[in-house]
Enzyme design. Structure first.
Site, PDB file in Angstrom:
ATOM      1  N   ARG A 116       0.832  -1.204   0.000  1.00 61.07           N
ATOM      2  CA  ARG A 116       0.000   0.000   0.000  1.00 61.07           C
ATOM      3  C   ARG A 116       0.869   1.256   0.000  1.00 61.07           C
ATOM      4  O   ARG A 116       0.586   2.224  -0.708  1.00 61.07           O
ATOM      5  CB  ARG A 116      -0.923   0.003   1.219  1.00 61.07           C
ATOM      6  CG  ARG A 116      -2.026   1.053   1.160  1.00 61.07           C
ATOM      7  CD  ARG A 116      -2.735   1.197   2.489  1.00 61.07           C
ATOM      8  NE  ARG A 116      -1.942   1.970   3.443  1.00 61.07           N
ATOM      9  CZ  ARG A 116      -1.914   3.305   3.479  1.00 61.07           C
ATOM     10  NH1 ARG A 116      -2.629   4.009   2.624  1.00 61.07           N
ATOM     11  NH2 ARG A 116      -1.169   3.935   4.360  1.00 61.07           N
TER      12      ARG A 116
ATOM     13  N   SER B  24      29.710 -33.616  -1.765  1.00 62.80           N
ATOM     14  CA  SER B  24      31.050 -33.042  -1.682  1.00 62.80           C
ATOM     15  C   SER B  24      31.906 -33.608  -2.798  1.00 62.80           C
ATOM     16  O   SER B  24      31.738 -34.755  -3.211  1.00 62.80           O
ATOM     17  CB  SER B  24      31.670 -33.374  -0.323  1.00 62.80           C
ATOM     18  OG  SER B  24      33.068 -33.151  -0.342  1.00 62.80           O
TER      19      SER B  24
ATOM     20  N   LYS C 103      28.942 -37.048   2.196  1.00 59.63           N
ATOM     21  CA  LYS C 103      28.292 -35.786   2.530  1.00 59.63           C
ATOM     22  C   LYS C 103      26.954 -35.595   1.805  1.00 59.63           C
ATOM     23  O   LYS C 103      26.799 -35.935   0.633  1.00 59.63           O
ATOM     24  CB  LYS C 103      29.202 -34.601   2.207  1.00 59.63           C
ATOM     25  CG  LYS C 103      30.455 -34.500   3.062  1.00 59.63           C
ATOM     26  CD  LYS C 103      30.161 -34.392   4.553  1.00 59.63           C
ATOM     27  CE  LYS C 103      29.520 -33.098   4.953  1.00 59.63           C
ATOM     28  NZ  LYS C 103      30.426 -31.932   4.801  1.00 59.63           N
TER      29      LYS C 103
ATOM     30  N   ASN D 295      25.080 -32.208   2.260  1.00 60.65           N
ATOM     31  CA  ASN D 295      25.013 -30.918   2.938  1.00 60.65           C
ATOM     32  C   ASN D 295      23.639 -30.257   2.772  1.00 60.65           C
ATOM     33  O   ASN D 295      22.973 -30.448   1.748  1.00 60.65           O
ATOM     34  CB  ASN D 295      26.094 -29.987   2.393  1.00 60.65           C
ATOM     35  CG  ASN D 295      27.491 -30.518   2.631  1.00 60.65           C
ATOM     36  OD1 ASN D 295      27.792 -31.020   3.710  1.00 60.65           O
ATOM     37  ND2 ASN D 295      28.349 -30.429   1.634  1.00 60.65           N
TER      38      ASN D 295
ATOM     39  N   ARG E 241      15.751  17.500  -4.281  1.00 63.19           N
ATOM     40  CA  ARG E 241      16.213  16.421  -5.165  1.00 63.19           C
ATOM     41  C   ARG E 241      17.519  15.878  -4.620  1.00 63.19           C
ATOM     42  O   ARG E 241      18.376  16.640  -4.166  1.00 63.19           O
ATOM     43  CB  ARG E 241      16.413  16.916  -6.602  1.00 63.19           C
ATOM     44  CG  ARG E 241      16.631  15.813  -7.625  1.00 63.19           C
ATOM     45  CD  ARG E 241      15.341  15.032  -7.926  1.00 63.19           C
ATOM     46  NE  ARG E 241      14.539  15.720  -8.934  1.00 63.19           N
ATOM     47  CZ  ARG E 241      13.364  16.300  -8.671  1.00 63.19           C
ATOM     48  NH1 ARG E 241      12.879  16.277  -7.444  1.00 63.19           N
ATOM     49  NH2 ARG E 241      12.691  16.900  -9.626  1.00 63.19           N
TER      50      ARG E 241
END
Length: 483
Positions: free
Chosen positions: A205, A296, A302, A304, A335
Site C-alpha cells: 500500500r 562433496s 556428505k 550438505n 532532489r
C-alpha cells in the site's frame, strides 16, 4: 525494443565510457537460487516498459484534463511501446545525461509527427517518471513475494499439523531445556510468517503511489490542473494519488527494503533451525535427498543442507543491502544528489534475494524429512536431565520452588558427574518424604509438553485466517491520500 545493426563508434563526448554498455556482472547466488519471476519484474525490458506506461498514462490524463488534445494523447500512447526504443542507444546516452528519461522521451518524440512530438513528457520531470515506474515494479514485486510467502507458510503449516504431537527437545542457549513438540517449534515460525503477510500488505500500500510534481515538487509547470492530471495517472496505473511530493521522502522505499530483508530473515531462521537439527550429532531432520544433492567433491558421504545454506546467504546479503536505503533517506532539499542512485542498485537486488530465499525455504519445508525416533532418543540424552523442571515443579507445592530447585539442581549435578540418570540421582539425594511428592519415576517427556498442541492449533488458525483475508486492498487508489 529495437537495437542498432552496428554499435556506435564512440560514446557521447565527455562520458569517458566505452560505446557499448558492459555486460552485467555474473552473480552466482541468485543465478543458482534466485527467482525467475522476480528477475523478470526488474529486468531492463520491464523497467523501460514501466517508464513507457507512465508516459502514456500521463498523456491520457492530460488529455482528460484538457492540458493536451486527445489526438495528441492517442498518438503519444501509440508511440510509448518497446519497439520505439533503441535500448542500446538509450543506455549509452543515459551515461552522458546521467539519467535515462531524456533520451527515452527524445526517442518517443522522434517517432511522432509534428504537434504531438512536442507534447511528450509535458510538465513532468525525470524522477516523476522513474519513481512512478518504480512504484509499479515494487508493487508487483511485493505481490509476488506474497505468493511466495503463502507457499512457504502453507508448507510450514503442513509440518505444524503433522507434528503437533511429535515430542522433541526444546533448546535454549543451544542446550536442551524442556520437552516440546516439533509442531509447536514450527508454530512459532508459522505465526511469524503470518505477521509477515500483514507487513507485505502494508508495504504494498505504501509503495503504490504516483509521483508527478515536476521540477521542484510544486507542479508549477502544469498549473491548476496538476492535481487532476496526477489523479488520472494514478487511476490508469492502479496507484494511489497524493498531494505531497515524495522525490526526497524515501521512507516508503525504505519500508519496501526492510520488508524484503525481514522476509529473508524469517526464511533464514527456518533454515538455521534445519541446519542445526540436521547436524550429525542431532540428526532430527534432513533436507530432501537426491542423487548428488549437497554432495562433496572429496567426501563421498556428505549430503550438505545446501538449500538452507543458500537461504542464509541470501538473507545475510539482503540485510546488509537494506541498510543502503537508510542512506538514500538522507536526500536533501528537493532532489537527491547521489542518494537516489543507491536505490537503483539495491531495490531490485533486495526483491530478488527475498524471492530466492522464500522460494527455496518453501522447497526445503515441503521436502523436509523428519525423524521422530531420533528426536525421542535425544530426549534421553544426559540421563533425562531435560526433565529437571518437571521434577522441580512436582516438588514445589510441598517444598517451595527454591528448595525444590536446589534439590533437583543437586541431583542434576550428581547425575552429570557420574553419567547416570536424573531419576536415580534424585532417589539418592532426596529424603524419603520428598520422594513421595514425585510420584512415578522417571517422568516421561510426553507428559510435560504443556500447551504445545494448543500452540499449534492457534498458529494454524491464524495462518488460515490470514490466507482467507483479501489481498486486494494493497493496490487500491485512494484519492488525495497523503503519505
Amino acid at each position: 525494443m529495437s537495437t542498432p545493426t552496428t554499435a556506435p563508434e564512440a560514446a557521447p563526448q565527455g562520458s569517458g565510457r566505452p560505446a557499448r554498455r558492459p555486460m552485467q556482472t555474473f552473480k552466482l547466488l541468485p543465478e543458482l537460487f534466485g527467482d525467475g519471476v522476480m528477475a523478470e519484474i526488474f529486468s531492463a525490458e520491464r523497467t523501460v516498459l514501466a517508464w513507457l506506461r507512465t508516459e502514456a498514462a500521463l498523456a491520457a490524463a492530460q488529455a482528460e484534463a484538457g492540458v493536451i488534445s486527445r489526438a495528441d494523447a492517442e498518438a503519444i500512447a501509440a508511440a510509448c511501446v518497446p519497439e520505439t526504443i533503441d535500448v542500446e542507444r538509450l543506455w549509452i546516452e543515459a551515461v552522458n545525461v546521467g539519467y535515462p528519461i531524456l533520451p527515452l522521451v527524445r526517442m518517443i518524440a522522434a517517432a511522432l509527427p509534428e504537434g504531438p512530438n512536442g507534447r511528450v513528457h509535458y510538465g513532468a520531470t525525470t524522477q516523476d517518471i522513474m519513481d512512478t515506474g518504480l512504484a509499479l515494479q515494487m508493487g508487483e514485486a511485493l505481490d509476488h513475494l506474497a505468493v511466495l510467502t503463502g507457499a512457504f507458510g502453507d508448507a510450514v503449516a503442513r509440518l505444524v499439523e503433522e507434528h503437533a504431537g511429535t515430542v522433541v527437545a526444546a533448546r535454549t542457549h543451544a542446550q536442551q531445556a524442556v520437552p516440546t513438540t516439533f509442531g509447536a517449534k514450527l508454530a512459532v515460525l508459522l505465526a511469524e510468517v503470518t505477521r509477515q503477510r500483514g507487513r507485505l500488505a502494508e508495504a504494498a500500500r505504501q509503495v503504490r503511489v504516483v509521483s508527478l510534481f515536476g521540477a521542484g515538487g510544486t507542479s508549477a509547470a502544469m498549473g491548476e490542473r496538476s492535481r487532476r492530471v496526477r489523479g488520472g495517472v494514478a487511476a490508469r496505473l492502479g496507484l494511489r494519488t497524493t498531494d505531497v511530493p515524495w522525490h526526497v521522502a524515501r521512507d516508503g522505499v525504505a519500508q519496501y527494503g526492510v520488508t524484503c530483508a525481514s522476509l529473508s530473515a524469517t526464511a533464514a531462521r527456518f533454515a538455521r533451525e534445519v541446519v542445526d537439527l540436521s547436524r550429525t550429532e542431532v540428526a532430527e531432520v534432513r533436507e530432501a535427498g537426491g542423487h548428488h544433492r549437497g554432495a562433496s567433491s572429496t567426501m563421498p558421504q556428505k549430503a550438505n543442507p545446501i538449500g538452507c545454506e543458500a537461504i542464509i546467504g541470501m538473507s545475510g546479503t539482503a540485510g546488509a543491502l537494506s541498510s543502503g536505503l537508510f542512506r538514500a533517506m538522507e536526500a536533501g532539499h528537493e532532489r537527491a544528489a547521489g542518494e537516489w542512485q543507491v536505490e537503483w542498485y539495491v531495490v531490485p537486488l533486495l526483491a530478488e534475494l527475498a524471492a530466492g530465499a522464500l522460494a527455496t525455504a518453501a522447497e526445503v519445508a515441503s521436502g523436509l524429512r523428519v525423524f521422530p525416533g531420533a528426536m525421542r532418543a535425544n530426549l534421553d540424552a544426559e540421563g533425562g536431565l531435560i526433565m529437571a523442571e518437571a521434577y522441580m515443579m512436582r516438588l514445589a507445592p510441598a517444598l517451595g520452588r527454591e528448595r525444590a530447585h536446589d534439590l533437583v539442581y543437586r541431583a542434576a549435578q550428581e547425575a552429570r558427574a557420574r553419567g547416570g540418570a536424573l531419576a536415580d540421582a534424585l532417589r539418592e539425594v532426596a529424603a524419603p518424604a520428598d520422594l513421595a511428592h514425585l510420584g512415578e519415576l522417571p517422568i516421561p517427556p510426553e507428559s510435560y509438553i504443556g500447551d504445545a498442541r494448543e500452540v499449534c492449533a492457534a498458529a494454524l488458525a491464524g495462518w488460515r485466517a490470514a490466507v482467507k483475508a483479501s489481498w486486494a486492498d494493497a493496490g487500491t487508489n485512494e484519492e488525495g491520500d497523503d503519505e
